[in-house]
Scaffold this motif. Structure first.
Motif, PDB file in Angstrom:
ATOM      1  N   VAL A 226       2.717   6.499  -1.255  1.00  0.00           N
ATOM      2  CA  VAL A 226       3.759   7.409  -0.775  1.00  0.00           C
ATOM      3  C   VAL A 226       4.736   7.714  -1.914  1.00  0.00           C
ATOM      4  O   VAL A 226       5.169   6.792  -2.605  1.00  0.00           O
ATOM      5  N   PRO A 227       5.070   9.001  -2.132  1.00  0.00           N
ATOM      6  CA  PRO A 227       6.022   9.320  -3.200  1.00  0.00           C
ATOM      7  C   PRO A 227       7.335   8.558  -3.019  1.00  0.00           C
ATOM      8  O   PRO A 227       7.782   8.331  -1.893  1.00  0.00           O
ATOM      9  N   GLN A 228       7.910   8.193  -4.147  1.00  0.00           N
ATOM     10  CA  GLN A 228       9.102   7.349  -4.137  1.00  0.00           C
ATOM     11  C   GLN A 228      10.274   7.978  -3.369  1.00  0.00           C
ATOM     12  O   GLN A 228      11.019   7.282  -2.687  1.00  0.00           O
ATOM     13  N   TYR A 229      10.399   9.309  -3.455  1.00  0.00           N
ATOM     14  CA  TYR A 229      11.533   9.948  -2.774  1.00  0.00           C
ATOM     15  C   TYR A 229      11.391   9.836  -1.254  1.00  0.00           C
ATOM     16  O   TYR A 229      12.377   9.821  -0.527  1.00  0.00           O
ATOM     17  N   MET A 230      10.142   9.703  -0.762  1.00  0.00           N
ATOM     18  CA  MET A 230       9.950   9.521   0.680  1.00  0.00           C
ATOM     19  C   MET A 230      10.332   8.103   1.102  1.00  0.00           C
ATOM     20  O   MET A 230      10.910   7.900   2.170  1.00  0.00           O
ATOM     21  N   ILE A 231       9.993   7.126   0.265  1.00  0.00           N
ATOM     22  CA  ILE A 231      10.391   5.745   0.573  1.00  0.00           C
ATOM     23  C   ILE A 231      11.920   5.661   0.595  1.00  0.00           C
ATOM     24  O   ILE A 231      12.520   5.038   1.467  1.00  0.00           O
ATOM     25  N   ALA A 232      12.553   6.347  -0.370  1.00  0.00           N
ATOM     26  CA  ALA A 232      14.020   6.385  -0.411  1.00  0.00           C
ATOM     27  C   ALA A 232      14.568   6.973   0.889  1.00  0.00           C
ATOM     28  O   ALA A 232      15.479   6.415   1.505  1.00  0.00           O
ATOM     29  N   SER A 233      13.976   8.073   1.343  1.00  0.00           N
ATOM     30  CA  SER A 233      14.442   8.726   2.573  1.00  0.00           C
ATOM     31  C   SER A 233      14.271   7.799   3.780  1.00  0.00           C
ATOM     32  O   SER A 233      15.170   7.670   4.611  1.00  0.00           O
ATOM     33  N   TYR A 234      13.116   7.127   3.852  1.00  0.00           N
ATOM     34  CA  TYR A 234      12.846   6.184   4.947  1.00  0.00           C
ATOM     35  C   TYR A 234      13.901   5.079   4.979  1.00  0.00           C
ATOM     36  O   TYR A 234      14.345   4.660   6.056  1.00  0.00           O
ATOM     37  N   LEU A 235      14.296   4.616   3.797  1.00  0.00           N
ATOM     38  CA  LEU A 235      15.258   3.514   3.716  1.00  0.00           C
ATOM     39  C   LEU A 235      16.708   4.004   3.728  1.00  0.00           C
ATOM     40  O   LEU A 235      17.639   3.193   3.617  1.00  0.00           O
ATOM     41  N   GLY A 236      16.893   5.319   3.874  1.00  0.00           N
ATOM     42  CA  GLY A 236      18.249   5.871   3.922  1.00  0.00           C
ATOM     43  C   GLY A 236      18.978   5.759   2.595  1.00  0.00           C
ATOM     44  O   GLY A 236      20.197   5.598   2.545  1.00  0.00           O
ATOM     45  N   MET A 237      18.194   5.785   1.486  1.00  0.00           N
ATOM     46  CA  MET A 237      18.791   5.615   0.146  1.00  0.00           C
ATOM     47  C   MET A 237      18.568   6.887  -0.655  1.00  0.00           C
ATOM     48  O   MET A 237      17.673   7.676  -0.348  1.00  0.00           O
ATOM     49  N   SER A 238      19.320   7.038  -1.730  1.00  0.00           N
ATOM     50  CA  SER A 238      19.086   8.186  -2.605  1.00  0.00           C
ATOM     51  C   SER A 238      17.920   7.849  -3.532  1.00  0.00           C
ATOM     52  O   SER A 238      17.684   6.685  -3.857  1.00  0.00           O
ATOM     53  N   PRO A 239      17.148   8.867  -3.955  1.00  0.00           N
ATOM     54  CA  PRO A 239      16.046   8.617  -4.904  1.00  0.00           C
ATOM     55  C   PRO A 239      16.557   7.950  -6.178  1.00  0.00           C
ATOM     56  O   PRO A 239      15.883   7.099  -6.754  1.00  0.00           O
ATOM     57  N   GLU A 240      17.775   8.292  -6.586  1.00  0.00           N
ATOM     58  CA  GLU A 240      18.349   7.706  -7.815  1.00  0.00           C
ATOM     59  C   GLU A 240      18.554   6.201  -7.645  1.00  0.00           C
ATOM     60  O   GLU A 240      18.253   5.416  -8.542  1.00  0.00           O
ATOM     61  N   PHE A 241      19.031   5.803  -6.450  1.00  0.00           N
ATOM     62  CA  PHE A 241      19.248   4.381  -6.181  1.00  0.00           C
ATOM     63  C   PHE A 241      17.917   3.626  -6.243  1.00  0.00           C
ATOM     64  O   PHE A 241      17.819   2.573  -6.872  1.00  0.00           O
ATOM     65  N   VAL A 242      16.877   4.218  -5.612  1.00  0.00           N
ATOM     66  CA  VAL A 242      15.562   3.563  -5.610  1.00  0.00           C
ATOM     67  C   VAL A 242      15.019   3.452  -7.039  1.00  0.00           C
ATOM     68  O   VAL A 242      14.458   2.409  -7.424  1.00  0.00           O
ATOM     69  N   SER A 243      15.186   4.490  -7.847  1.00  0.00           N
ATOM     70  CA  SER A 243      14.734   4.451  -9.248  1.00  0.00           C
ATOM     71  C   SER A 243      15.411   3.304  -9.990  1.00  0.00           C
ATOM     72  O   SER A 243      14.774   2.557 -10.740  1.00  0.00           O
TER      73      SER A 243
ATOM     74  N   GLU B  48       0.817  -1.212   0.000  1.00  0.00           N
ATOM     75  CA  GLU B  48       0.000   0.000   0.000  1.00  0.00           C
ATOM     76  C   GLU B  48       0.853   1.266   0.000  1.00  0.00           C
ATOM     77  O   GLU B  48       0.533   2.236  -0.677  1.00  0.00           O
ATOM     78  N   PHE B  49       1.919   1.256   0.811  1.00  0.00           N
ATOM     79  CA  PHE B  49       2.809   2.420   0.868  1.00  0.00           C
ATOM     80  C   PHE B  49       3.340   2.760  -0.511  1.00  0.00           C
ATOM     81  O   PHE B  49       3.434   3.917  -0.892  1.00  0.00           O
ATOM     82  N   THR B  50       3.746   1.700  -1.221  1.00  0.00           N
ATOM     83  CA  THR B  50       4.388   1.909  -2.514  1.00  0.00           C
ATOM     84  C   THR B  50       3.432   2.613  -3.474  1.00  0.00           C
ATOM     85  O   THR B  50       3.853   3.371  -4.342  1.00  0.00           O
ATOM     86  N   GLN B  51       2.132   2.365  -3.298  1.00  0.00           N
ATOM     87  CA  GLN B  51       1.132   3.037  -4.137  1.00  0.00           C
ATOM     88  C   GLN B  51       0.912   4.468  -3.679  1.00  0.00           C
ATOM     89  O   GLN B  51       0.692   5.361  -4.491  1.00  0.00           O
TER      90      GLN B  51
END
Lengths: 190, 190
Positions: A166-183, A161-164
């Motif tokens: 929550v914006p991707q850059y927030m998930i990246a921040s939560y996981l301590g990753m860069s948005p580029e890495f998550v992309s 549900e989160f993935t749908q």
């Protein structure tokens, strides 16, 4: 009382209609709009909140000025800033709505009184804390034992549900990753 | 009841002599030798433990076979494996003594009964869980916002006793660092 909260409570403890009715008198409805703050750094957190519908994030700014999301709250979760609430100190975190959010507010000033009138509430919150602790301890385990890609995959599998929502850059921040890495990981998964 | 535990309880809640006397009847003394296990992966965790004197570590093996320490317990801390205890599933973690350790064991099978006889115990454990949660949430914040060196410095400043009592490679494991990295940082600090 809102049926979501009744159902939630009954997953943890046995409670009577009369006890629910008393609990209800301690709760206040609250609505916050997307991007509105429930709590800002420096303020005192004075309540626990049950999310009926919506999504909030707890975050702070690290010493490089980057937003670091500590955790999210979504439908049927309790959320608060425990350090400020329990120790009665100014909050180091912010709580902000990611979506328009409907909450029930339980003021801490009346929490002990409520528990004295309805002792099962004490057990309810003891059990909620235990479950919350188990979840955050798992998170520590994953941070240290999984690669970044594995952590991301695990997060989206466990929280579709989160993935749908929550914006991707927030998930990246939560996981301590860069948005580029998550992309990059997302592209690989597809 | 052991004076350490009485003092500990009184930091959280008001309790009468009579209530302490009842609580006492639910506790069993236990001693484990250095390297002895309190719980092994695959076993069911059935108790909460108060450490009177000593030190234990909770750890598991990651998928590369490396020992990962999830946390420590030291004098005047409660320790258990919550996921196994609460969800009644086999433990994924081990609890092992780092030193000869004296404990008080509180079996979970009688926990609800104890809380019914002495309701303040429910509040005590709710408050312990809140404090424990605050500490682990801080750890997440530091993992993401501090460099390895800053995390190590912070850990030894906040926990000077651990640094004396726990082998350096265990502190490295707890912080998700290599023993070589910790040695380098320690040399730099000196």
């Amino acid at each position: 009382m809102h049926p979501n909260l009744i159902e939630y409570i009954k997953r943890y403890v046995s409670i009577t209609e009369a006890e629910i009715a008393i609990f209800q008198t301690y709760l206040h409805s609250k609505k916050i709009k997307k991007k509105e703050f429930l709590l800002k750094e420096g303020q005192f957190c004075k309540s626990r909140y049950f999310i009926i519908k919506g999504c909030v994030r707890l975050f702070h700014f690290d010493n490089k000025g980057n937003e670091q999301i500590i955790h999210f709250g979504i439908d049927n979760w309790w959320i608060t800033e425990y350090e400020s609430l329990i120790n009665q100190i100014p909050s180091q975190l912010n709580i902000q709505a990611v979506e328009n959010t409907e909450l029930l507010e339980l003021p801490e000033a009346y929490f002990d009184e409520l528990c004295e009138k309805v002792p099962i509430i004490e057990r309810l919150f003891r059990k909620i804390m235990e479950k919350t602790y188990i979840a955050i301890q798992k998170r520590i385990e994953y941070i240290y034992s999984l690669s970044g890609e594995e952590q991301f995959r695990f997060f989206i599998d466990a929280n579709p549900e989160f993935t749908q929502r929550v914006p991707q850059y927030m998930i990246a921040s939560y996981l301590g990753m860069s948005p580029e890495f998550v992309s990059k990981v997302k592209a690989k998964i597809k």
